[in-house]
Design a protein around this motif. Structure first.
Motif, PDB file in Angstrom:
ATOM      1  N   LEU A   7      -4.239  88.478  50.590  1.00 30.35           N
ATOM      2  CA  LEU A   7      -4.787  88.087  49.288  1.00 30.35           C
ATOM      3  C   LEU A   7      -6.280  88.413  49.217  1.00 30.35           C
ATOM      4  CD1 LEU A   7      -3.045  84.621  48.722  1.00 30.35           C
ATOM      5  CD2 LEU A   7      -2.542  86.790  47.580  1.00 30.35           C
ATOM      6  N   TYR A   8      -7.000  88.131  50.309  1.00 32.92           N
ATOM      7  CA  TYR A   8      -8.435  88.434  50.329  1.00 32.92           C
ATOM      8  C   TYR A   8      -8.655  89.943  50.235  1.00 32.92           C
ATOM      9  CZ  TYR A   8      -9.983  83.678  51.465  1.00 32.92           C
ATOM     10  OH  TYR A   8     -10.262  82.333  51.411  1.00 32.92           O
ATOM     11  N   THR A   9      -7.874  90.695  50.999  1.00 34.75           N
ATOM     12  CA  THR A   9      -8.021  92.154  51.002  1.00 34.75           C
ATOM     13  C   THR A   9      -7.720  92.713  49.615  1.00 34.75           C
ATOM     14  OG1 THR A   9      -7.388  92.252  53.331  1.00 34.75           O
ATOM     15  CG2 THR A   9      -7.200  94.298  52.060  1.00 34.75           C
ATOM     16  N   GLY A  10      -6.653  92.224  49.009  1.00 34.48           N
ATOM     17  CA  GLY A  10      -6.264  92.712  47.683  1.00 34.48           C
ATOM     18  C   GLY A  10      -7.328  92.428  46.640  1.00 34.48           C
ATOM     19  N   LEU A  11      -7.888  91.233  46.670  1.00 35.56           N
ATOM     20  CA  LEU A  11      -8.903  90.885  45.680  1.00 35.56           C
ATOM     21  C   LEU A  11     -10.187  91.685  45.923  1.00 35.56           C
ATOM     22  CD1 LEU A  11      -9.352  89.153  43.222  1.00 35.56           C
ATOM     23  CD2 LEU A  11     -10.254  87.341  44.688  1.00 35.56           C
ATOM     24  N   ALA A  12     -10.502  91.912  47.184  1.00 40.68           N
ATOM     25  CA  ALA A  12     -11.681  92.724  47.496  1.00 40.68           C
ATOM     26  C   ALA A  12     -11.505  94.138  46.945  1.00 40.68           C
ATOM     27  CB  ALA A  12     -11.911  92.769  49.010  1.00 40.68           C
ATOM     28  N   GLN A  14      -9.601  95.034  44.471  1.00 39.79           N
ATOM     29  CA  GLN A  14      -9.630  94.968  43.007  1.00 39.79           C
ATOM     30  C   GLN A  14     -11.072  94.991  42.502  1.00 39.79           C
ATOM     31  OE1 GLN A  14      -8.708  91.172  40.720  1.00 39.79           O
ATOM     32  NE2 GLN A  14      -6.888  92.361  40.276  1.00 39.79           N
ATOM     33  N   TYR A  15     -11.928  94.192  43.122  1.00 38.58           N
ATOM     34  CA  TYR A  15     -13.335  94.158  42.688  1.00 38.58           C
ATOM     35  C   TYR A  15     -14.030  95.491  42.975  1.00 38.58           C
ATOM     36  CZ  TYR A  15     -13.329  89.211  41.497  1.00 38.58           C
ATOM     37  OH  TYR A  15     -13.076  87.996  40.896  1.00 38.58           O
ATOM     38  N   VAL A  30      -9.820  91.062  33.649  1.00 35.51           N
ATOM     39  CA  VAL A  30      -8.734  90.665  34.535  1.00 35.51           C
ATOM     40  C   VAL A  30      -7.892  89.622  33.819  1.00 35.51           C
ATOM     41  CG1 VAL A  30      -8.148  89.654  36.773  1.00 35.51           C
ATOM     42  CG2 VAL A  30     -10.181  91.089  36.542  1.00 35.51           C
ATOM     43  N   ASP A  34      -1.793  86.678  36.868  1.00 39.83           N
ATOM     44  CA  ASP A  34      -1.466  87.993  37.425  1.00 39.83           C
ATOM     45  C   ASP A  34       0.006  88.315  37.192  1.00 39.83           C
ATOM     46  OD1 ASP A  34      -1.537  89.501  40.766  1.00 39.83           O
ATOM     47  OD2 ASP A  34      -1.171  90.333  38.771  1.00 39.83           O
ATOM     48  N   ASP A  38      -3.234  94.549  37.144  1.00 39.87           N
ATOM     49  CA  ASP A  38      -4.388  93.891  37.741  1.00 39.87           C
ATOM     50  C   ASP A  38      -5.606  93.880  36.856  1.00 39.87           C
ATOM     51  OD1 ASP A  38      -2.760  93.536  39.882  1.00 39.87           O
ATOM     52  OD2 ASP A  38      -3.985  94.611  41.308  1.00 39.87           O
ATOM     53  N   THR A  56      -4.347  97.823  47.454  1.00 41.40           N
ATOM     54  CA  THR A  56      -5.316  98.001  48.535  1.00 41.40           C
ATOM     55  C   THR A  56      -4.604  97.976  49.879  1.00 41.40           C
ATOM     56  OG1 THR A  56      -6.942  96.812  47.178  1.00 41.40           O
ATOM     57  CG2 THR A  56      -7.468  97.114  49.511  1.00 41.40           C
TER      58      THR A  56
END
Lengths: 175, 101
Positions: A7-12, A14-15, A30, A34, A38, A56
């Protein structure tokens, strides 16, 4: 990698993708919930917008050769379904503590690559008594294993290097 | 009628309408059979509610076929086979009917 780390990797990722559109002069939004789309990328002056699904992956080095690979899983039904506006996929790769690669490819193009040239591997989850009783059927995904080597981006014999930093549909805007 | 697999028009149902586009292999077959014919890559037709989809759009599918393929339904049926409308994820395809004689 744990589900929480994902989840952290995916959000990173995305940003990171959002920042690439912002620096080109496009606004980004956004959804509050979800549902798979995205981000929305918006041209403020015209109101025109496009949907971008960000995926990601953390790269893994190739064994015994220079280069690395990254794996992505795309919902197969989404890949097949036309939409207005069209959906784009942003495939973001993290390697050696930096954002190493970004591929931007339209859904229609990726669907065509799969249907006509065998790109990717279709993953059909096996049905069990438990899942067959569930309200929703197990979701098929298209698995893309992208190998980055010698300037090429290879997947099942297809070279996707032309989609690296493919911002052709988003020319830079000056405000 | 030619004994070929059906030509497939994929449909994405949205809140305000449906987007139609040819399935890639179907598009390839049509382009090979009718080269150089100008076509739209996709067609969006609105509706007020999703429940209206089949009743409202069904009578329009013959025109949508022409927009997506550049060819009439009858010509496609003679040359390449049946034309169906498919909503990905739904189990039942819908045949695009030819006009009554």
């Amino acid at each position: 990698m744990s589900r929480l780390q994902n989840l952290y990797t995916g959000l990173a990722g995305q940003y990171a993708v959002m920042s690439e559109f912002l620096i080109r002069g496009y606004n980004v939004a956004v959804p509050g919930v979800d549902r798979g789309d995205d981000i929305f990328v918006i041209q403020d002056t015209s109101g025109e917008y496009r949907r971008v699904q960000v995926k990601t992956a953390v790269a893994r080095e190739l064994a015994g050769a220079a280069g690395y690979f990254a794996q992505f899983a795309l919902p197969y039904r989404q890949l097949q379904t036309p939409s207005t506006p069209e959906l784009y996929y942003a495939l973001q790769v993290r390697r050696a503590a930096r954002w190493a690669d970004l591929l931007l490819i339209a859904r229609e193009t990726l669907a065509e690559e799969h249907a006509l040239h065998g790109l990717g591997t279709l993953n059909r989850p096996s049905t069990s008594r438990a899942s067959s009783a569930a309200a929703s059927a197990p979701r098929e995904t298209l698995q893309l294993r992208l190998t980055f080597q010698g300037g090429q981006v290879l997947c099942k014999g297809r070279n996707l290097a032309s989609y690296r930093d493919n911002f052709g549909d988003w020319p830079e805007l000056q405000h | 009628m030619a004994p070929y697999p059906p030509l497939i028009i994929l449909v994405g149902l949205q809140a305000d309408g449906a987007t139609y586009a040819l399935e890639p292999r179907s598009r390839q077959r049509i382009q090979e059979a009718f080269p150089g014919v100008p076509v739209a890559p996709s067609v969006f037709v609105g509706y007020k509610t999703r429940e209206e989809f089949e009743a409202l759009h069904g009578p329009m599918w013959r025109q949508i076929v022409i927009l997506l393929t550049g060819v009439t339904l009858e010509r496609l049926r003679e040359t390449l086979g049946e034309v169906i409308v498919r909503v990905p994820g739904q189990s039942q395809d819908i045949a695009v009917e030819a006009a009554a004689p």
